[in-house]
Scaffold this motif. Structure first.
Motif, short mmCIF file in Angstrom:
data_model
loop_
_atom_site.label_atom_id
_atom_site.label_comp_id
_atom_site.label_asym_id
_atom_site.label_seq_id
_atom_site.Cartn_x
_atom_site.Cartn_y
_atom_site.Cartn_z
N MET A 226 0.81 -1.23 0.00
CA MET A 226 0.00 0.00 0.00
C MET A 226 0.83 1.27 0.00
N PHE A 227 0.24 2.32 -0.55
CA PHE A 227 0.84 3.64 -0.51
C PHE A 227 0.77 4.19 0.92
N THR A 228 1.80 4.92 1.32
CA THR A 228 1.73 5.61 2.62
C THR A 228 2.13 7.07 2.37
N ASP A 229 2.77 7.69 3.37
CA ASP A 229 3.24 9.06 3.19
C ASP A 229 4.53 9.02 2.35
N PRO A 230 4.53 9.62 1.15
CA PRO A 230 5.70 9.52 0.27
C PRO A 230 6.94 10.21 0.84
N ASN A 231 6.76 11.10 1.83
CA ASN A 231 7.92 11.80 2.41
C ASN A 231 8.48 11.10 3.64
N HIS A 232 7.85 10.00 4.01
CA HIS A 232 8.30 9.26 5.19
C HIS A 232 9.29 8.20 4.71
N LEU A 233 10.55 8.65 4.48
CA LEU A 233 11.52 7.76 3.84
C LEU A 233 12.27 6.92 4.88
N ALA A 234 12.82 7.58 5.89
CA ALA A 234 13.52 6.84 6.95
C ALA A 234 12.56 6.67 8.13
N VAL A 235 12.77 5.60 8.90
CA VAL A 235 11.89 5.35 10.05
C VAL A 235 11.85 6.56 10.98
N SER A 236 13.01 7.22 11.12
CA SER A 236 13.08 8.35 12.06
C SER A 236 12.36 9.61 11.54
N ASP A 237 12.03 9.67 10.24
CA ASP A 237 11.36 10.87 9.70
C ASP A 237 9.97 11.05 10.33
N GLY A 280 10.04 7.92 14.00
CA GLY A 280 10.51 6.78 14.77
C GLY A 280 9.60 5.57 14.66
N LEU A 281 8.59 5.66 13.82
CA LEU A 281 7.68 4.51 13.64
C LEU A 281 7.65 4.14 12.16
N GLY A 282 8.04 2.92 11.85
CA GLY A 282 8.17 2.50 10.45
C GLY A 282 6.85 2.08 9.82
N ASP A 283 6.75 2.25 8.50
CA ASP A 283 5.53 1.88 7.77
C ASP A 283 5.26 0.38 7.87
N ILE A 286 3.31 -0.62 10.95
CA ILE A 286 1.89 -0.24 10.92
C ILE A 286 1.14 -1.13 9.94
N LYS A 287 1.78 -1.43 8.81
CA LYS A 287 1.11 -2.28 7.82
C LYS A 287 0.85 -3.68 8.38
N LYS A 288 1.82 -4.19 9.15
CA LYS A 288 1.63 -5.51 9.77
C LYS A 288 0.45 -5.49 10.73
N PHE A 289 0.34 -4.39 11.47
CA PHE A 289 -0.79 -4.25 12.40
C PHE A 289 -2.10 -4.17 11.61
N LEU A 290 -2.09 -3.33 10.57
CA LEU A 290 -3.30 -3.20 9.75
C LEU A 290 -3.69 -4.56 9.16
#
Ligand code: ATP
Ligand code: MG
Length: 360
Positions: A226-237, A280-283, A286-290
């Protein structure tokens, strides 16, 4: 006044989670509330043909798929009448009379029709039937004197159009038709669920769907892509939650109790969102939770669907019986419509008697 529901779906494909949160879930809730006198659920094959005239087999094949999706979701044929639109010729006749009460420019202004025309690249060659489908939908709703129409947000302009037709008809011919109200989901994320590609609407025609009948590994594959926030590149972003489809799906599906089972380091969705916004929270997490949330929601639906898949002749009987019941209800309204319009020539023969009297 009786409380009556009319709602339905086009058999252009199997139903997806957008249908579920936008309309099906609400239908099942209303069905089981005991507040309704009658519930009609229509498989809109005639409407599906308005943009699939050259693919009747696609429409035919999907009738059973949609019926199975209904039964899987918990639509109960003992409480709700499931029927096939084209089996009710009265709907076509009502449409024909209502067409005279609507202007071309009024239909052209309908924003849902406008965007659907664009989506199908119809601009220069719109089938007349497709253009008129909001009028035929008004016939579907009023034929059953529906008071409530549970549907997604894209149906609001259709309901407005329907109300205008009812008002015009009742003004010109006398009170005959019932004005319906749309029943939208309370949860705003469910009004128009986006596609897994991030497009504004999950839609069978766009191929961006998670289907109610998808197998668990297929669901997982779709969610992980799935698409997420395109600017969320590194986990820390820091990440953006608004308009991020993964969070919209969580808004639509997640119940707080899922956290203790699948993501116990958070109490609720607000906490999860705050962490994503901070960074500090990786996509993937969240996807695994979803995925766990959606799998939990869809497993019972898929199981019930499988049970009905083994009973296809019974499903066909449900549709046949439902279509007979619906036809009788629509015939009663058509009878009243014809009487109001005074085109019930051989029932009310005063026009002949007046003519004879005048001639003597
Ligand atoms: P098509 O692409 O053939 O039009 P569709 O996916 O738009 O198919 P419909 O059969 O047109 O589905 O819609 C049936 C019902 O489901 C309507 O009430 C509609 O509002 C609702 N619905 C469809 N897609 C969504 C969605 N993505 N989010 C919320 N509700 C939806
Ligand atoms: Mg649609």
């Amino acid at each position: 006044m009786e409380k009556i529901i009319l709602t339905g779906d086009r058999p252009t494909g199997r139903l997806h989670v957008g249908h579920y949160v936008g309309s099906l879930k609400e239908r099942v809730r209303l069905q089981n509330s005991g507040l309704y006198d009658k519930i009609f659920i229509m498989i809109a094959d005639a409407q599906a043909l308005t943009d699939n005239a050259e693919h009747p087999e696609k429409v035919r094949e999907n009738i059973l798929e949609v019926a199975l999706d209904y039964l899987g979701c918990g639509i109960d044929p003992e409480k709700s009448t499931i029927f096939i639109q084209s089996m009710i010729p009265e709907l076509t006749e009502l449409t024909f009379y209502y067409m005279n009460l609507v202007t071309v420019s009024r239909v052209q202004r309908n924003p849902t029709v406008k965007s659907e025309i664009q989506m199908r690249n119809f601009e220069a060659s719109i089938p007349v039937g497709f253009f008129c489908y909001p009028i035929s939908q008004a016939a579907d709703i009023t034929a059953f004197q529906a008071t409530d129409v549970p549907a997604g947000e894209d149906q609001m302009p259709m309901l407005e159009q329907c109300k205008e037709i009812v008002h015009k008809f009742n003004t010109v011919y006398g009170d005959t038709l019932t004005e319906p109200e749309i029943v939208l989901p309370d949860n705003s994320a469910c009004l128009r669920l986006p596609g897994i590609d991030g497009k504004a609407k999950m839609s069978k025609s766009l191929g961006n769907c998670i289907y109610l009948s998808d197998e668990p590994d297929e669901i997982k594959r779709k969610i992980m892509s799935m698409f997420t926030d395109p600017n969320h590149l590194a986990v820390s972003d820091p990440g953006t939650v608004e308009g991020n489809p993964v969070f919209t799906y969580l808004d639509a599906f997640c119940r707080t109790e899922y956290f203790s089972g699948y993501l116990p380091e958070y109490h609720d969705l607000d906490e999860l969102k705050d962490h994503y916004r901070r960074g500090g929270l990786g996509d993937v997490k969240i996807k695994k939770f979803l995925n766990n949330v959606i799998q939990s929601e869809l497993a019972p639906i898929r199981e019930r669907r499988r049970m009905w898949e083994k009973r296809i002749p019974e499903v066909c009987e449900i549709l046949r019986h439902g279509s007979e019941t619906a036809q009788m209800a629509a015939a009663r309204t058509l009878h009243d419509v014809r009487a109001a319009m005074r085109i019930n020539y051989f029932e009310d023969t005063s026009w002949v008697e007046n003519h004879i009297r005048g001639a003597i």
